[in-house]
Design a protein around this motif. Sequence first.
Motif, PDB file in Angstrom:
ATOM      1  N   ILE A   3       0.847  -1.202   0.000  1.00 57.92           N
ATOM      2  CA  ILE A   3       0.000   0.000   0.000  1.00 57.92           C
ATOM      3  C   ILE A   3       0.878   1.245   0.000  1.00 57.92           C
ATOM      4  O   ILE A   3       0.579   2.221  -0.663  1.00 57.92           O
ATOM      5  N   VAL A   4       1.957   1.203   0.738  1.00 59.91           N
ATOM      6  CA  VAL A   4       2.856   2.360   0.819  1.00 59.91           C
ATOM      7  C   VAL A   4       3.351   2.731  -0.571  1.00 59.91           C
ATOM      8  O   VAL A   4       3.361   3.895  -0.949  1.00 59.91           O
ATOM      9  N   GLU A   5       3.727   1.746  -1.360  1.00 61.10           N
ATOM     10  CA  GLU A   5       4.198   2.021  -2.716  1.00 61.10           C
ATOM     11  C   GLU A   5       3.060   2.509  -3.610  1.00 61.10           C
ATOM     12  O   GLU A   5       3.253   3.387  -4.447  1.00 61.10           O
ATOM     13  N   GLN A   6       1.863   1.970  -3.411  1.00 64.24           N
ATOM     14  CA  GLN A   6       0.729   2.342  -4.245  1.00 64.24           C
ATOM     15  C   GLN A   6       0.326   3.800  -4.061  1.00 64.24           C
ATOM     16  O   GLN A   6      -0.018   4.473  -5.017  1.00 64.24           O
ATOM     17  N   ALA A  14       8.212   8.274   7.862  1.00 64.07           N
ATOM     18  CA  ALA A  14       7.592   8.113   9.172  1.00 64.07           C
ATOM     19  C   ALA A  14       8.440   7.223  10.068  1.00 64.07           C
ATOM     20  O   ALA A  14       8.140   7.082  11.246  1.00 64.07           O
ATOM     21  N   GLY A  15       9.492   6.616   9.527  1.00 61.64           N
ATOM     22  CA  GLY A  15      10.320   5.714  10.302  1.00 61.64           C
ATOM     23  C   GLY A  15       9.697   4.351  10.493  1.00 61.64           C
ATOM     24  O   GLY A  15      10.132   3.583  11.327  1.00 61.64           O
ATOM     25  N   LEU A  16       8.701   4.037   9.702  1.00 63.73           N
ATOM     26  CA  LEU A  16       7.996   2.769   9.828  1.00 63.73           C
ATOM     27  C   LEU A  16       8.297   1.873   8.645  1.00 63.73           C
ATOM     28  O   LEU A  16       8.564   2.356   7.547  1.00 63.73           O
ATOM     29  N   THR A  17       8.221   0.577   8.862  1.00 67.16           N
ATOM     30  CA  THR A  17       8.420  -0.383   7.778  1.00 67.16           C
ATOM     31  C   THR A  17       7.372  -1.483   7.867  1.00 67.16           C
ATOM     32  O   THR A  17       6.691  -1.618   8.875  1.00 67.16           O
ATOM     33  N   GLY A  18       7.234  -2.236   6.796  1.00 73.41           N
ATOM     34  CA  GLY A  18       6.384  -3.414   6.788  1.00 73.41           C
ATOM     35  C   GLY A  18       4.939  -3.160   7.121  1.00 73.41           C
ATOM     36  O   GLY A  18       4.310  -2.246   6.586  1.00 73.41           O
ATOM     37  N   LEU A  24      -0.428   2.538   8.406  1.00 72.50           N
ATOM     38  CA  LEU A  24      -0.484   3.997   8.439  1.00 72.50           C
ATOM     39  C   LEU A  24      -0.851   4.566   7.073  1.00 72.50           C
ATOM     40  O   LEU A  24      -1.646   5.507   6.971  1.00 72.50           O
ATOM     41  N   ALA A  25      -0.319   3.978   6.009  1.00 71.47           N
ATOM     42  CA  ALA A  25      -0.662   4.441   4.652  1.00 71.47           C
ATOM     43  C   ALA A  25      -2.147   4.236   4.366  1.00 71.47           C
ATOM     44  O   ALA A  25      -2.803   5.108   3.791  1.00 71.47           O
ATOM     45  N   LEU A  46      -4.316  -7.971   2.856  1.00 77.46           N
ATOM     46  CA  LEU A  46      -2.917  -7.781   2.473  1.00 77.46           C
ATOM     47  C   LEU A  46      -2.038  -8.992   2.769  1.00 77.46           C
ATOM     48  O   LEU A  46      -0.880  -9.001   2.392  1.00 77.46           O
ATOM     49  N   ALA A  47      -2.567  -9.951   3.511  1.00 77.38           N
ATOM     50  CA  ALA A  47      -1.793 -11.114   3.971  1.00 77.38           C
ATOM     51  C   ALA A  47      -0.615 -10.669   4.833  1.00 77.38           C
ATOM     52  O   ALA A  47       0.423 -11.311   4.863  1.00 77.38           O
ATOM     53  N   SER A  48      -0.781  -9.551   5.553  1.00 73.70           N
ATOM     54  CA  SER A  48       0.282  -9.029   6.411  1.00 73.70           C
ATOM     55  C   SER A  48       0.540  -9.903   7.624  1.00 73.70           C
ATOM     56  O   SER A  48       1.600  -9.838   8.223  1.00 73.70           O
ATOM     57  N   THR A  49      -0.440 -10.696   7.980  1.00 72.59           N
ATOM     58  CA  THR A  49      -0.303 -11.542   9.157  1.00 72.59           C
ATOM     59  C   THR A  49      -0.475 -13.010   8.792  1.00 72.59           C
ATOM     60  O   THR A  49      -0.914 -13.816   9.604  1.00 72.59           O
ATOM     61  N   ALA A  50      -0.106 -13.362   7.576  1.00 69.35           N
ATOM     62  CA  ALA A  50      -0.301 -14.728   7.086  1.00 69.35           C
ATOM     63  C   ALA A  50       0.451 -15.751   7.932  1.00 69.35           C
ATOM     64  O   ALA A  50       0.043 -16.897   8.033  1.00 69.35           O
ATOM     65  N   ASP A  51       1.547 -15.337   8.554  1.00 70.45           N
ATOM     66  CA  ASP A  51       2.339 -16.267   9.353  1.00 70.45           C
ATOM     67  C   ASP A  51       1.802 -16.430  10.777  1.00 70.45           C
ATOM     68  O   ASP A  51       2.353 -17.194  11.560  1.00 70.45           O
TER      69      ASP A  51
END
Length: 95
Positions: A3-6, A14-18, A24-25, A46-51
């Motif tokens: 999303i950040v790239e989109q 913002a000092g944030l990653t992943g 936030l985006a 987003l499958a951000s928590t797929a694991d």
Amino acid sequence: MTIVEQVGVEASAAGLTGRLADLLAAIRRQRGRWNSTRVVRLYRRLASTADLPDTKVRAVARGDLRDLAAWGFLVLHDEPSNRHYTLNARKDHAS
């Protein structure tokens, strides 16, 4: 593509990653009230928590909202039976 790239928002600004940068985006783009249920829906898309097992995703969502509020990106609205967060307009330099 995240999303950040989109939306063209620099995560490093913002000092944030992943996952937190994506959250936030999304909040900056969609605005409105955010609670853990809305974040869980976003993370599943987003499958951000797929694991993670499903039982942990809600706890992660709550923690991520709490962290973004602690860092000043979000404002907590702790109303009876309606705890939610909104974007802190004073901290949001990307809008």
